[in-house]
Enzyme design. Structure first.
Site, PDB file in Angstrom:
ATOM      1  N   SER A 106       0.864  -1.288   0.050  1.00  0.00           N
ATOM      2  CA  SER A 106      -0.149   0.039   0.147  1.00  0.00           C
ATOM      3  C   SER A 106       0.765   1.327  -0.232  1.00  0.00           C
ATOM      4  O   SER A 106       1.621   1.371  -1.017  1.00  0.00           O
ATOM      5  CB  SER A 106      -0.754  -0.084   1.077  1.00  0.00           C
ATOM      6  OG  SER A 106      -1.987   0.662   1.106  1.00  0.00           O
ATOM      7  N   ASP A 156     -10.307  -4.356  -4.777  1.00  0.00           N
ATOM      8  CA  ASP A 156      -9.843  -3.330  -3.987  1.00  0.00           C
ATOM      9  C   ASP A 156     -10.657  -2.193  -4.149  1.00  0.00           C
ATOM     10  O   ASP A 156     -10.736  -1.557  -5.191  1.00  0.00           O
ATOM     11  CB  ASP A 156      -8.472  -3.084  -4.260  1.00  0.00           C
ATOM     12  CG  ASP A 156      -7.503  -2.257  -3.612  1.00  0.00           C
ATOM     13  OD1 ASP A 156      -8.163  -1.475  -2.930  1.00  0.00           O
ATOM     14  OD2 ASP A 156      -6.291  -2.326  -3.482  1.00  0.00           O
ATOM     15  N   HIS A 187      -8.278  -4.784  -0.676  1.00  0.00           N
ATOM     16  CA  HIS A 187      -7.142  -4.121  -0.182  1.00  0.00           C
ATOM     17  C   HIS A 187      -6.008  -4.931   0.664  1.00  0.00           C
ATOM     18  O   HIS A 187      -4.945  -4.672   0.726  1.00  0.00           O
ATOM     19  CB  HIS A 187      -7.301  -2.860   0.243  1.00  0.00           C
ATOM     20  CG  HIS A 187      -6.217  -1.615   0.090  1.00  0.00           C
ATOM     21  ND1 HIS A 187      -5.604  -1.423  -1.120  1.00  0.00           N
ATOM     22  CD2 HIS A 187      -5.164  -1.260   1.112  1.00  0.00           C
ATOM     23  CE1 HIS A 187      -4.527  -0.569  -0.667  1.00  0.00           C
ATOM     24  NE2 HIS A 187      -4.461  -0.573   0.528  1.00  0.00           N
TER      25      HIS A 187
HETATM   26  C1  MLT Z   1      -1.344   6.274  -0.127  1.00  0.00           C
HETATM   27  O1  MLT Z   1      -1.494   7.037   0.625  1.00  0.00           O
HETATM   28  O2  MLT Z   1      -0.099   5.882  -0.259  1.00  0.00           O
HETATM   29  C2  MLT Z   1      -2.452   5.174  -0.440  1.00  0.00           C
HETATM   30  O3  MLT Z   1      -3.622   5.888  -0.533  1.00  0.00           O
HETATM   31  C3  MLT Z   1      -2.605   3.974  -0.098  1.00  0.00           C
HETATM   32  C4  MLT Z   1      -2.692   3.993   1.530  1.00  0.00           C
HETATM   33  O4  MLT Z   1      -2.009   4.131   2.300  1.00  0.00           O
HETATM   34  O5  MLT Z   1      -3.769   4.019   1.950  1.00  0.00           O
END
Ligand code: MLT
Length: 211
Positions: A106, A156, A187
């Site tokens: 992520s 996701d 996710h």
């Molecule tokens: C981010 O901010 O890198 C993306 O939105 C993924 C997350 O951290 O939720």
């Protein structure tokens, strides 16, 4: 003396030349991905920094203005700071600089993708779980010696399949060797996905991506 610039981090020595650079998601920390790293590669050293940005108390690797909307100036600064940390950790822990594999989830996958695009000398391969396009650089790097495995969830709610495909296209236009896999997942990671990524990593030889 500790690696400079410093990040709070965990370092677990391994028995092979490979080092996994573990990059956690929003709200994670330096300990989160240690078990994942060990599962992906039982022999590698593990280097796992904690992101320096706090969003409502949750560590991240760079600032965002909203979900999926990044503060690009901060992203660039933080990407360079992280890359400098990895370079100094290589010297400090006497790691093989040509076998650093980024493993990000992520927010960690997004900063890893940013590092591939802005500091292509740092990693020779990367596993990106749930990644988006972090930024589009003015000049594309030459990633012809870099292998990237991307794991996406077909349900996701945060990252649409088209966003994952944009990242694949961007990395391929920089000549990276990209493998993309969609899983029946949201996710969150599934064990099927981690197993698949681990098999890819096992088959990855330094000679697959000569530098
Ligand atoms: C981010 O901010 O890198 C993306 O939105 C993924 C997350 O951290 O939720």
């Amino acid at each position: 003396m500790r690696p400079q610039p410093d990040f709070i981090h965990e370092f677990v020595p391994g028995t092979s030349n490979r080092t996994l650079l573990l990059l956690h998601g929003t709200g994670g920390n330096e300990r989160d991905l240690i078990p994942l790293g060990r599962e992906l590669d039982p022999n590698a050293s593990l280097l796992s920094p904690r992101g320096k940005i706090l969003e409502n108390g949750m560590p991240r690797f760079f600032r965002r203005l909203a979900e999926g909307v990044f503060d690009l100036e901060d992203l660039e600064t933080r990407t360079n700071e992280l890359a400098d940390f990895v370079a100094s950790a290589v010297l400090h822990y006497k790691l093989a600089a040509d076998d650093i594999v980024g493993v990000g989830y992520s927010n960690g996958a997004n900063v890893a993708a940013s590092m591939l695009l802005l500091r292509p000398e740092i990693m020779h391969a990367a596993i990106l779980f749930r990644a988006m396009v972090p930024l589009v650089p003015d000049t594309l790097p030459d990633l012809s010696s870099v292998a990237v495995w991307i794991g996406a969830g077909n349900q996701d709610p945060i990252i649409a399949p088209s966003e994952t495909q944009r990242l694949v296209s961007l990395l391929r236009s920089a000549k990276a060797n990209v493998t993309i896999r969609f899983f029946d997942a949201d996710h969150g990671l599934t064990s099927d996905e981690v197993g698949t990524a681990g098999r890819w990593l096992k088959g990855l030889k330094l000679s697959d991506a000569p530098r």
